[in-house]
Scaffold this motif. Sequence first.
Motif, PDB file in Angstrom:
ATOM      1  N   PRO A 119       0.822  -1.215   0.000  1.00  0.00           N
ATOM      2  CA  PRO A 119       0.000   0.000   0.000  1.00  0.00           C
ATOM      3  C   PRO A 119       0.857   1.267   0.000  1.00  0.00           C
ATOM      4  CG  PRO A 119      -0.778  -1.569   1.644  1.00  0.00           C
ATOM      5  CD  PRO A 119       0.542  -2.078   1.173  1.00  0.00           C
ATOM      6  N   VAL A 120       0.500   2.211  -0.836  1.00  0.00           N
ATOM      7  CA  VAL A 120       1.212   3.496  -0.943  1.00  0.00           C
ATOM      8  C   VAL A 120       0.189   4.621  -0.865  1.00  0.00           C
ATOM      9  CG1 VAL A 120       2.624   4.993  -2.406  1.00  0.00           C
ATOM     10  CG2 VAL A 120       3.065   2.522  -2.364  1.00  0.00           C
ATOM     11  N   THR A 121       0.509   5.637  -0.079  1.00  0.00           N
ATOM     12  CA  THR A 121      -0.244   6.891  -0.094  1.00  0.00           C
ATOM     13  C   THR A 121       0.754   8.023  -0.265  1.00  0.00           C
ATOM     14  OG1 THR A 121      -1.985   6.045   1.369  1.00  0.00           O
ATOM     15  CG2 THR A 121      -1.792   8.434   1.156  1.00  0.00           C
ATOM     16  N   VAL A 122       0.515   8.895  -1.221  1.00  0.00           N
ATOM     17  CA  VAL A 122       1.409  10.012  -1.496  1.00  0.00           C
ATOM     18  C   VAL A 122       0.884  11.246  -0.765  1.00  0.00           C
ATOM     19  CG1 VAL A 122       2.515  11.410  -3.269  1.00  0.00           C
ATOM     20  CG2 VAL A 122       1.924   9.015  -3.757  1.00  0.00           C
ATOM     21  N   TRP A 123       1.795  11.939  -0.073  1.00  0.00           N
ATOM     22  CA  TRP A 123       1.420  13.085   0.752  1.00  0.00           C
ATOM     23  C   TRP A 123       2.156  14.326   0.254  1.00  0.00           C
ATOM     24  CZ3 TRP A 123      -1.885  12.967   5.062  1.00  0.00           C
ATOM     25  CH2 TRP A 123      -1.914  14.123   5.849  1.00  0.00           C
ATOM     26  N   VAL A 124       1.464  15.450   0.137  1.00  0.00           N
ATOM     27  CA  VAL A 124       2.101  16.688  -0.317  1.00  0.00           C
ATOM     28  C   VAL A 124       1.362  17.871   0.285  1.00  0.00           C
ATOM     29  CG1 VAL A 124       0.704  16.987  -2.410  1.00  0.00           C
ATOM     30  CG2 VAL A 124       3.069  17.831  -2.377  1.00  0.00           C
ATOM     31  N   GLY A 125       2.052  18.983   0.444  1.00  0.00           N
ATOM     32  CA  GLY A 125       1.430  20.180   0.990  1.00  0.00           C
ATOM     33  C   GLY A 125       0.658  20.960  -0.059  1.00  0.00           C
ATOM     34  N   GLY A 126      -0.455  21.498   0.336  1.00  0.00           N
ATOM     35  CA  GLY A 126      -1.267  22.270  -0.604  1.00  0.00           C
ATOM     36  C   GLY A 126      -0.654  23.594  -0.990  1.00  0.00           C
ATOM     37  N   ALA A 127       0.262  24.118  -0.165  1.00  0.00           N
ATOM     38  CA  ALA A 127       0.898  25.411  -0.445  1.00  0.00           C
ATOM     39  C   ALA A 127       2.330  25.229  -0.959  1.00  0.00           C
ATOM     40  CB  ALA A 127       0.904  26.270   0.811  1.00  0.00           C
ATOM     41  N   GLU A 128       2.643  24.044  -1.441  1.00  0.00           N
ATOM     42  CA  GLU A 128       3.982  23.801  -1.974  1.00  0.00           C
ATOM     43  C   GLU A 128       4.142  24.435  -3.355  1.00  0.00           C
ATOM     44  OE1 GLU A 128       6.281  20.539  -1.187  1.00  0.00           O
ATOM     45  OE2 GLU A 128       4.812  19.432   0.007  1.00  0.00           O
ATOM     46  N   ARG A 129       5.376  24.491  -3.822  1.00  0.00           N
ATOM     47  CA  ARG A 129       5.630  24.935  -5.187  1.00  0.00           C
ATOM     48  C   ARG A 129       4.855  24.018  -6.139  1.00  0.00           C
ATOM     49  NH1 ARG A 129       7.012  29.174  -6.729  1.00  0.00           N
ATOM     50  NH2 ARG A 129       8.840  28.764  -8.033  1.00  0.00           N
ATOM     51  N   PRO A 130       4.288  24.562  -7.203  1.00  0.00           N
ATOM     52  CA  PRO A 130       3.460  23.758  -8.096  1.00  0.00           C
ATOM     53  C   PRO A 130       4.130  22.492  -8.611  1.00  0.00           C
ATOM     54  CG  PRO A 130       3.172  26.078  -8.593  1.00  0.00           C
ATOM     55  CD  PRO A 130       4.271  26.000  -7.569  1.00  0.00           C
ATOM     56  N   VAL A 131       5.445  22.537  -8.852  1.00  0.00           N
ATOM     57  CA  VAL A 131       6.092  21.331  -9.393  1.00  0.00           C
ATOM     58  C   VAL A 131       6.073  20.190  -8.396  1.00  0.00           C
ATOM     59  CG1 VAL A 131       7.577  22.487 -11.072  1.00  0.00           C
ATOM     60  CG2 VAL A 131       8.409  22.151  -8.742  1.00  0.00           C
ATOM     61  N   PHE A 132       6.104  20.495  -7.105  1.00  0.00           N
ATOM     62  CA  PHE A 132       6.064  19.417  -6.121  1.00  0.00           C
ATOM     63  C   PHE A 132       4.668  18.815  -6.019  1.00  0.00           C
ATOM     64  CE2 PHE A 132      10.167  21.036  -4.842  1.00  0.00           C
ATOM     65  CZ  PHE A 132      10.839  19.868  -4.491  1.00  0.00           C
ATOM     66  N   VAL A 133       3.650  19.647  -6.144  1.00  0.00           N
ATOM     67  CA  VAL A 133       2.286  19.114  -6.192  1.00  0.00           C
ATOM     68  C   VAL A 133       2.121  18.247  -7.443  1.00  0.00           C
ATOM     69  CG1 VAL A 133      -0.158  19.686  -6.269  1.00  0.00           C
ATOM     70  CG2 VAL A 133       1.402  21.078  -4.891  1.00  0.00           C
ATOM     71  N   GLU A 134       2.662  18.722  -8.564  1.00  0.00           N
ATOM     72  CA  GLU A 134       2.592  17.954  -9.817  1.00  0.00           C
ATOM     73  C   GLU A 134       3.365  16.642  -9.707  1.00  0.00           C
ATOM     74  OE1 GLU A 134       4.126  20.690 -12.656  1.00  0.00           O
ATOM     75  OE2 GLU A 134       2.464  22.105 -12.420  1.00  0.00           O
ATOM     76  N   GLN A 135       4.542  16.689  -9.094  1.00  0.00           N
ATOM     77  CA  GLN A 135       5.332  15.464  -8.916  1.00  0.00           C
ATOM     78  C   GLN A 135       4.557  14.447  -8.078  1.00  0.00           C
ATOM     79  OE1 GLN A 135       8.497  14.190  -9.576  1.00  0.00           O
ATOM     80  NE2 GLN A 135       9.603  15.872 -10.523  1.00  0.00           N
ATOM     81  N   ALA A 136       3.987  14.900  -6.980  1.00  0.00           N
ATOM     82  CA  ALA A 136       3.229  14.005  -6.109  1.00  0.00           C
ATOM     83  C   ALA A 136       2.010  13.435  -6.831  1.00  0.00           C
ATOM     84  CB  ALA A 136       2.802  14.743  -4.846  1.00  0.00           C
ATOM     85  N   ALA A 137       1.299  14.304  -7.550  1.00  0.00           N
ATOM     86  CA  ALA A 137       0.101  13.868  -8.266  1.00  0.00           C
ATOM     87  C   ALA A 137       0.452  12.865  -9.360  1.00  0.00           C
ATOM     88  CB  ALA A 137      -0.622  15.071  -8.858  1.00  0.00           C
ATOM     89  N   MET A 138       1.577  13.075 -10.034  1.00  0.00           N
ATOM     90  CA  MET A 138       1.992  12.159 -11.083  1.00  0.00           C
ATOM     91  C   MET A 138       2.301  10.779 -10.517  1.00  0.00           C
ATOM     92  SD  MET A 138       5.144  12.585 -13.773  1.00  0.00           S
ATOM     93  CE  MET A 138       5.410  11.412 -15.116  1.00  0.00           C
ATOM     94  N   LEU A 139       3.002  10.739  -9.387  1.00  0.00           N
ATOM     95  CA  LEU A 139       3.307   9.452  -8.763  1.00  0.00           C
ATOM     96  C   LEU A 139       2.028   8.745  -8.344  1.00  0.00           C
ATOM     97  CD1 LEU A 139       5.322   7.384  -7.702  1.00  0.00           C
ATOM     98  CD2 LEU A 139       5.480   8.725  -5.590  1.00  0.00           C
ATOM     99  N   ALA A 140       1.129   9.482  -7.712  1.00  0.00           N
ATOM    100  CA  ALA A 140      -0.140   8.888  -7.296  1.00  0.00           C
ATOM    101  C   ALA A 140      -0.925   8.369  -8.499  1.00  0.00           C
ATOM    102  CB  ALA A 140      -0.967   9.907  -6.523  1.00  0.00           C
ATOM    103  N   ARG A 141      -0.918   9.126  -9.579  1.00  0.00           N
ATOM    104  CA  ARG A 141      -1.658   8.725 -10.777  1.00  0.00           C
ATOM    105  C   ARG A 141      -1.043   7.485 -11.428  1.00  0.00           C
ATOM    106  NH1 ARG A 141      -1.184  13.114 -13.000  1.00  0.00           N
ATOM    107  NH2 ARG A 141       0.472  12.726 -14.526  1.00  0.00           N
TER     108      ARG A 141
END
Length: 258
Positions: free
Chosen positions: A204-226
Amino acid sequence: MNLDRAYENTAFIDGGSSYPARWKSQAEAFRIAQSARARLDQRYGDGRRHLYDLFLPEGAAKGLLVFIHGGYWKAFDKSYWSHLAAGAVAAGWAVAMPMYTLAPEARISAIVQEAAAAVATLADVVDGPIVLTGHSAGGHLSARLAVGDLLPKGVMHRIRRVVPISPVGDLLPMTQLEMNDILKITEDEALTESPVYLPAPRVPVTVWVGGAERPVFVEQAAMLARMWEAPLQIADKRHHFDVIEDMAQGPLLDLLFA
């Protein structure tokens, strides 16, 4: 888009440059408070930085949480993060914080192998289930350990959950940054060591990221989750430096042991 600017955190966080000193102070205070149950500077290999700190709870541990630190694979060590173990230790878990050889002395592929060696060693030290997590570059490493045959089968069978925090899941953009003069990531290595280009793990994997992070980090996290079809948790108002605070006490701590 200027990629170097996109991956810069300190300049875009209020008081960003003060965080390392704050982490260092909080971590030292925690080590002092936990000195009776802490095993510091333990070895998992022969290298100068092949060391880990282990914080033990009162009584038998329910299992092992391994936290792998960040710093773009080229900065920091285990002494900055000890305080993040507070919540898990209070909940009855042992917490290990290994460090690894930094770039440019080691390439990322070698750092991955070192992280695997640390987890394999720790699995022999603490019984029970294992939870892997890490922040930023450490998020990359924790995710990378979840796939392939880096860990012995017996260790993989004990992994209960992997939680990459603000991970760099795709290394290809890093090849275009100025810091790659230090990291020396090639395109081939980026493809081999990027979790997003590897099969989804069976754990099991859950990816965690901050909502106020730099956009690329949100994108990186979302890409891994996807790519891994894993849940993505976005911590409201958290930036790249304070997103880890919820590991000591908060929703991230709850997720680790869900």
